[in-house]
Motif scaffolding. Structure first.
Motif, PDB file in Angstrom:
ATOM      1  N   LEU A  97     -15.882   8.706  44.021  1.00  0.00           N
ATOM      2  CA  LEU A  97     -15.722   9.854  43.275  1.00  0.00           C
ATOM      3  C   LEU A  97     -16.667   9.934  42.151  1.00  0.00           C
ATOM      4  N   HIS A  98     -17.318  11.210  41.698  1.00  0.00           N
ATOM      5  CA  HIS A  98     -18.107  10.935  40.441  1.00  0.00           C
ATOM      6  C   HIS A  98     -17.300  10.977  39.207  1.00  0.00           C
ATOM      7  N   ALA A  99     -16.182  11.871  39.243  1.00  0.00           N
ATOM      8  CA  ALA A  99     -15.504  11.486  37.869  1.00  0.00           C
ATOM      9  C   ALA A  99     -14.063  11.884  38.110  1.00  0.00           C
ATOM     10  N   SER A 120     -15.361  15.332  42.979  1.00  0.00           N
ATOM     11  CA  SER A 120     -15.159  14.597  44.067  1.00  0.00           C
ATOM     12  C   SER A 120     -16.601  14.383  44.776  1.00  0.00           C
ATOM     13  N   ASN A 121     -17.384  14.962  44.374  1.00  0.00           N
ATOM     14  CA  ASN A 121     -18.882  14.959  44.937  1.00  0.00           C
ATOM     15  C   ASN A 121     -19.036  13.486  44.942  1.00  0.00           C
ATOM     16  N   ARG A 122     -19.961  12.864  45.824  1.00  0.00           N
ATOM     17  CA  ARG A 122     -20.619  11.659  45.747  1.00  0.00           C
ATOM     18  C   ARG A 122     -22.056  11.774  45.137  1.00  0.00           C
ATOM     19  N   LEU A 146     -23.662  14.346  47.950  1.00  0.00           N
ATOM     20  CA  LEU A 146     -22.772  14.703  48.903  1.00  0.00           C
ATOM     21  C   LEU A 146     -21.680  15.300  48.238  1.00  0.00           C
ATOM     22  N   ASP A 147     -20.823  16.049  49.187  1.00  0.00           N
ATOM     23  CA  ASP A 147     -19.522  16.656  48.690  1.00  0.00           C
ATOM     24  C   ASP A 147     -18.431  15.921  49.101  1.00  0.00           C
ATOM     25  N   ALA A 148     -17.207  16.307  48.946  1.00  0.00           N
ATOM     26  CA  ALA A 148     -16.201  15.546  48.994  1.00  0.00           C
ATOM     27  C   ALA A 148     -15.720  15.137  50.397  1.00  0.00           C
ATOM     28  N   ASN A 149     -16.538  15.943  51.498  1.00  0.00           N
ATOM     29  CA  ASN A 149     -16.414  15.544  52.986  1.00  0.00           C
ATOM     30  C   ASN A 149     -17.723  14.829  53.387  1.00  0.00           C
ATOM     31  N   TYR A 197     -11.519   5.245  41.933  1.00  0.00           N
ATOM     32  CA  TYR A 197     -12.493   6.037  42.410  1.00  0.00           C
ATOM     33  C   TYR A 197     -13.079   5.936  43.771  1.00  0.00           C
ATOM     34  N   TRP A 198     -12.596   4.825  44.568  1.00  0.00           N
ATOM     35  CA  TRP A 198     -13.173   4.806  45.949  1.00  0.00           C
ATOM     36  C   TRP A 198     -11.909   5.544  46.772  1.00  0.00           C
ATOM     37  N   ASP A 199     -12.703   6.514  47.572  1.00  0.00           N
ATOM     38  CA  ASP A 199     -11.956   7.283  48.483  1.00  0.00           C
ATOM     39  C   ASP A 199     -11.715   6.236  49.936  1.00  0.00           C
ATOM     40  N   SER A 200     -10.508   5.955  50.168  1.00  0.00           N
ATOM     41  CA  SER A 200     -10.267   5.110  50.965  1.00  0.00           C
ATOM     42  C   SER A 200     -10.221   5.558  52.440  1.00  0.00           C
ATOM     43  N   ASP A 201     -10.012   7.310  52.378  1.00  0.00           N
ATOM     44  CA  ASP A 201     -10.190   7.725  53.609  1.00  0.00           C
ATOM     45  C   ASP A 201     -11.507   8.297  54.002  1.00  0.00           C
TER      46      ASP A 201
END
Length: 377
Positions: free
Chosen positions: A89-91, A101-103, A158-161, A80-84
């Motif tokens: 990630l939510h789900a 990908s929202n937080r 938050l969104d994916a960005n 789930y963790w976005d390394s970049d």
């Protein structure tokens, strides 16, 4: 209670709650098989269930529970963790691909909560596992400060960005972030976490509690100055109890008595307007005047009421609060829990079973109530 936990509760979750796809089951059908129809695996479930299994290991010394807790936590980190861009990630979908990908602040709050408890359980074990957990605690806490923190409280989504999404302000994610920070202060011991908790308590006392009757409002305008136009008349008695318990915990850990009055007001609102005098249990929702707006009953408000009763008993020594805790525990055991270890998630006002699925997130609520009752009974 210990016998129930060791012989029924924990074995049930080990048998039915672990997902062969990875991590833990999102929900169970009534026949206790996996509920896959939603095609969703939330990170929240991974953290809540990791907490459950870690405490199960502590209470039983059964290594199978320790293994489940470790695998669940590692699954959350790796999947789930976005390394970049950072953040969980939510789900995922059931193929373990990103689905949402929202937080969510709520998810990250439970990441801190779970890691605090898991650190407490494993800190005296051989090896350096606890150091890795501390590293993740620092990483997640820093991410929350850098991405979620805003002028008043925290962004809920938050969104994916990592850009904030516009929504009504919500008390619930802030409540659980307070829970996470209190757990970190108690088990890790860093004053920084108590300072962060103090900020959240101030936010609550300033904006979230309806001043006249003391109910905890759910939704607010963007600057917290008014209640949300569409959703601002909604109060959940269960959240009143959760806040009461958390404020009492904050008072215990900080030696601050100034928050006790706010805790008592939230508690008294929940009891006065949430409890069903006719059939027992607690209504799902009322409005700011205490009028019932949803008379159905989920299980978790009962567990939160038990915790709040116990806190009131510890704070005042008044035996009536202990008796109320016992009353609600007896209600739970009689009307909610099934012999096979499953439970009735939804009841009508008249206590008719309306359960359609078993959410795994309920395990956290049940265990917290059982532990709080057991250590203070």
């Amino acid at each position: 209670m210990k016998t129930f936990l060791k012989d029924t509760f924990f074995p049930f979750w080990l048998k039915h709650g672990v997902d062969e796809l990875g991590g833990f089951q999102e929900r169970l059908k009534l026949d206790l098989t996996p509920y896959r129809e939603e095609n969703k695996k939330r990170v929240l479930v991974q953290f809540r269930q990791s907490f459950v299994f870690a405490r199960a290991y502590q209470l039983t010394n059964d290594s199978s529970y320790a293994d489940a807790a470790r695998r669940g936590l590692q699954f959350a980190f790796e999947s789930y963790w976005d390394s970049d861009k950072g953040g969980f990630l939510h789900a995922l979908d059931i193929h373990l691909k990103p689905l949402i990908s929202n937080r969510n602040l709520y998810d990250h709050a439970f990441a801190l909560f779970a890691m605090a408890h898991i650190y407490d359980v494993f800190k005296n074990e051989e090896g350096e596992e606890h150091l890795e957990i501390l590293s993740w605690i620092n990483k997640v806490s820093t991410y929350i400060d850098e991405k979620f923190k805003c002028d008043r409280g925290y962004y809920e989504y938050l969104d994916a960005n990592n850009l904030a999404l516009t929504n009504p302000r919500e008390q619930n994610p802030h409540m659980h972030l307070l829970e996470g920070y209190l757990a970190l202060y108690e088990f890790v011991g860093d004053q920084t976490y108590l300072d962060k908790a103090s900020e959240l308590v101030t936010l609550f006392c300033t904006y979230m509690q309806e001043p006249k009757l003391g109910g905890v409002v759910e939704f607010f305008s963007s600057d917290w100055s008014t209640y949300d136009e569409k959703l601002g008349d909604k109060i959940e008695p269960g959240h009143c109890f959760e806040w009461a318990w958390l404020l009492m915990e904050f008072s215990r850990l900080s030696n601050r008595s100034d928050v006790i009055q706010a805790a008592k007001k939230a508690y008294e609102f929940g009891v006065r307007f949430g409890y069903d005098q006719a059939f027992g249990g607690y209504f799902n929702e009322v409005n700011r005047l205490g009028e019932v707006s949803n008379e159905k009953k989920r299980i978790w408000p009962e567990t939160e009421a038990i915790k709040a009763h116990v806190s009131m008993y510890k704070n005042t020594g008044n035996i009536s609060y202990k008796e109320m805790a016992q009353r609600d525990l007896d209600f739970l055991l009689k009307n909610r829990l099934n012999e096979n270890g499953s439970w009735k998630e939804h009841l009508s006002r008249e206590l008719e079973d309306q359960t359609d699925v078993h959410p795994s997130t309920t395990a956290y609520h049940l265990l917290m109530a059982f532990l709080e009752f057991e250590k203070n009974s």
